[in-house]
Scaffold this motif. Sequence first.
Motif, PDB file in Angstrom:
ATOM      1  N   ALA A   1       2.145  -3.373 -10.026  1.00  0.00           N
ATOM      2  CA  ALA A   1       2.413  -2.918 -11.393  1.00  0.00           C
ATOM      3  C   ALA A   1       2.506  -1.399 -11.392  1.00  0.00           C
ATOM      4  N   VAL A   2       3.206  -0.886 -12.373  1.00  0.00           N
ATOM      5  CA  VAL A   2       3.200   0.552 -12.649  1.00  0.00           C
ATOM      6  C   VAL A   2       2.487   0.717 -13.972  1.00  0.00           C
ATOM      7  N   TYR A   3       1.441   1.532 -13.976  1.00  0.00           N
ATOM      8  CA  TYR A   3       0.650   1.787 -15.175  1.00  0.00           C
ATOM      9  C   TYR A   3       0.621   3.295 -15.374  1.00  0.00           C
ATOM     10  N   GLY A   4       1.342   3.778 -16.381  1.00  0.00           N
ATOM     11  CA  GLY A   4       1.470   5.219 -16.568  1.00  0.00           C
ATOM     12  C   GLY A   4       2.151   5.813 -15.360  1.00  0.00           C
ATOM     13  N   ASN A   5       1.479   6.707 -14.667  1.00  0.00           N
ATOM     14  CA  ASN A   5       2.016   7.327 -13.460  1.00  0.00           C
ATOM     15  C   ASN A   5       1.431   6.702 -12.196  1.00  0.00           C
ATOM     16  N   GLN A   6       0.697   5.601 -12.345  1.00  0.00           N
ATOM     17  CA  GLN A   6       0.043   4.959 -11.199  1.00  0.00           C
ATOM     18  C   GLN A   6       0.879   3.809 -10.645  1.00  0.00           C
ATOM     19  N   PHE A   7       0.909   3.703  -9.340  1.00  0.00           N
ATOM     20  CA  PHE A   7       1.455   2.559  -8.624  1.00  0.00           C
ATOM     21  C   PHE A   7       0.244   1.717  -8.244  1.00  0.00           C
ATOM     22  N   GLN A   8       0.129   0.491  -8.769  1.00  0.00           N
ATOM     23  CA  GLN A   8      -1.073  -0.320  -8.581  1.00  0.00           C
ATOM     24  C   GLN A   8      -0.781  -1.585  -7.784  1.00  0.00           C
ATOM     25  N   VAL A   9      -1.701  -1.906  -6.885  1.00  0.00           N
ATOM     26  CA  VAL A   9      -1.649  -3.121  -6.077  1.00  0.00           C
ATOM     27  C   VAL A   9      -2.946  -3.873  -6.348  1.00  0.00           C
ATOM     28  N   SER A  10      -2.846  -5.095  -6.850  1.00  0.00           N
ATOM     29  CA  SER A  10      -4.029  -5.897  -7.152  1.00  0.00           C
ATOM     30  C   SER A  10      -4.001  -7.169  -6.320  1.00  0.00           C
TER      31      SER A  10
ATOM     32  N   LEU B   1      -2.883   0.489   3.597  1.00  0.00           N
ATOM     33  CA  LEU B   1      -3.678   0.927   2.453  1.00  0.00           C
ATOM     34  C   LEU B   1      -5.148   0.580   2.658  1.00  0.00           C
ATOM     35  N   PRO B   2      -6.036   1.204   1.873  1.00  0.00           N
ATOM     36  CA  PRO B   2      -7.453   0.853   1.984  1.00  0.00           C
ATOM     37  C   PRO B   2      -7.707  -0.580   1.522  1.00  0.00           C
ATOM     38  N   GLY B   3      -8.612  -1.259   2.172  1.00  0.00           N
ATOM     39  CA  GLY B   3      -8.986  -2.608   1.757  1.00  0.00           C
ATOM     40  C   GLY B   3      -8.225  -3.694   2.494  1.00  0.00           C
ATOM     41  N   ALA B   4      -8.499  -4.939   2.105  1.00  0.00           N
ATOM     42  CA  ALA B   4      -7.858  -6.120   2.685  1.00  0.00           C
ATOM     43  C   ALA B   4      -7.801  -7.205   1.621  1.00  0.00           C
ATOM     44  N   PHE B   5      -6.733  -7.987   1.617  1.00  0.00           N
ATOM     45  CA  PHE B   5      -6.544  -9.085   0.663  1.00  0.00           C
ATOM     46  C   PHE B   5      -6.403 -10.394   1.423  1.00  0.00           C
ATOM     47  N   ILE B   6      -6.873 -11.484   0.802  1.00  0.00           N
ATOM     48  CA  ILE B   6      -6.624 -12.814   1.359  1.00  0.00           C
ATOM     49  C   ILE B   6      -5.653 -13.597   0.484  1.00  0.00           C
TER      50      ILE B   6
ATOM     51  N   ARG C   1       0.753  -8.530   3.082  1.00  0.00           N
ATOM     52  CA  ARG C   1      -0.469  -8.614   3.884  1.00  0.00           C
ATOM     53  C   ARG C   1      -0.121  -8.576   5.359  1.00  0.00           C
ATOM     54  N   GLY C   2      -0.889  -7.786   6.096  1.00  0.00           N
ATOM     55  CA  GLY C   2      -0.738  -7.765   7.543  1.00  0.00           C
ATOM     56  C   GLY C   2      -1.413  -8.972   8.168  1.00  0.00           C
ATOM     57  N   ASN C   3      -1.181  -9.201   9.450  1.00  0.00           N
ATOM     58  CA  ASN C   3      -1.783 -10.337  10.151  1.00  0.00           C
ATOM     59  C   ASN C   3      -3.303 -10.281  10.147  1.00  0.00           C
ATOM     60  N   ASP C   4      -3.869  -9.087   9.926  1.00  0.00           N
ATOM     61  CA  ASP C   4      -5.323  -8.917   9.846  1.00  0.00           C
ATOM     62  C   ASP C   4      -5.817  -8.837   8.402  1.00  0.00           C
ATOM     63  N   ASN C   5      -4.986  -9.269   7.440  1.00  0.00           N
ATOM     64  CA  ASN C   5      -5.245  -9.238   5.995  1.00  0.00           C
ATOM     65  C   ASN C   5      -5.224  -7.826   5.406  1.00  0.00           C
ATOM     66  N   SER C   6      -4.834  -6.835   6.209  1.00  0.00           N
ATOM     67  CA  SER C   6      -4.686  -5.483   5.672  1.00  0.00           C
ATOM     68  C   SER C   6      -3.552  -5.461   4.645  1.00  0.00           C
ATOM     69  N   ILE C   7      -3.542  -4.421   3.832  1.00  0.00           N
ATOM     70  CA  ILE C   7      -2.513  -4.263   2.810  1.00  0.00           C
ATOM     71  C   ILE C   7      -1.502  -3.250   3.354  1.00  0.00           C
ATOM     72  N   ILE C   8      -0.278  -3.699   3.576  1.00  0.00           N
ATOM     73  CA  ILE C   8       0.750  -2.850   4.165  1.00  0.00           C
ATOM     74  C   ILE C   8       1.769  -2.487   3.090  1.00  0.00           C
ATOM     75  N   TRP C   9       1.991  -1.184   2.923  1.00  0.00           N
ATOM     76  CA  TRP C   9       2.921  -0.650   1.923  1.00  0.00           C
ATOM     77  C   TRP C   9       4.157  -0.124   2.645  1.00  0.00           C
ATOM     78  N   HIS C  10       5.314  -0.618   2.233  1.00  0.00           N
ATOM     79  CA  HIS C  10       6.597  -0.157   2.759  1.00  0.00           C
ATOM     80  C   HIS C  10       7.358   0.493   1.610  1.00  0.00           C
ATOM     81  N   TRP C  11       8.000   1.612   1.868  1.00  0.00           N
ATOM     82  CA  TRP C  11       8.823   2.238   0.837  1.00  0.00           C
ATOM     83  C   TRP C  11      10.013   2.906   1.486  1.00  0.00           C
ATOM     84  N   TRP C  12      11.079   2.995   0.692  1.00  0.00           N
ATOM     85  CA  TRP C  12      12.298   3.635   1.162  1.00  0.00           C
ATOM     86  C   TRP C  12      12.098   5.130   1.087  1.00  0.00           C
ATOM     87  N   GLY C  13      12.355   5.841   2.172  1.00  0.00           N
ATOM     88  CA  GLY C  13      12.088   7.270   2.270  1.00  0.00           C
ATOM     89  C   GLY C  13      12.749   8.103   1.193  1.00  0.00           C
ATOM     90  N   THR C  14      12.133   9.207   0.859  1.00  0.00           N
ATOM     91  CA  THR C  14      12.655  10.087  -0.195  1.00  0.00           C
ATOM     92  C   THR C  14      13.998  10.687   0.178  1.00  0.00           C
TER      93      THR C  14
END
Length: 91
Positions: A53-62, A42-47, A19-32
């Motif tokens: 999780a990985v579900y099939g071919n999806q990378f999921q953030v809940s 990412l879209p949205g905000a979490f408190i 979570r960012g300081n503004d409750n945004s969802i920040i995704w970090h990944w090691w470059g290809t």
Amino acid sequence: MIGTPAMIEYHGAMHIVARGNDNSIIWHWWGTNGDTWNREKLPGAFIGIPDLAVYGNQFQVSGRGIDGMLYTVWYENGRWSTSYHGIPVGD
């Protein structure tokens, strides 16, 4: 960053979400190319602490949205999508 970050392996690379300081969802990944960290808001905000999780071919953030309800943001086929589950999430 706020709270505890979450980490998962997806398609052979390390992915970290926090979570960012503004409750945004920040995704970090090691470059290809394997020599740099990348970052995207990412879209949205979490408190609450995000869960990954990985579900099939999806990378999921809940997590708990700013309205206290459960949301999932997922990556598939080159784009991000968001789902509202209509389920209240407590502390």
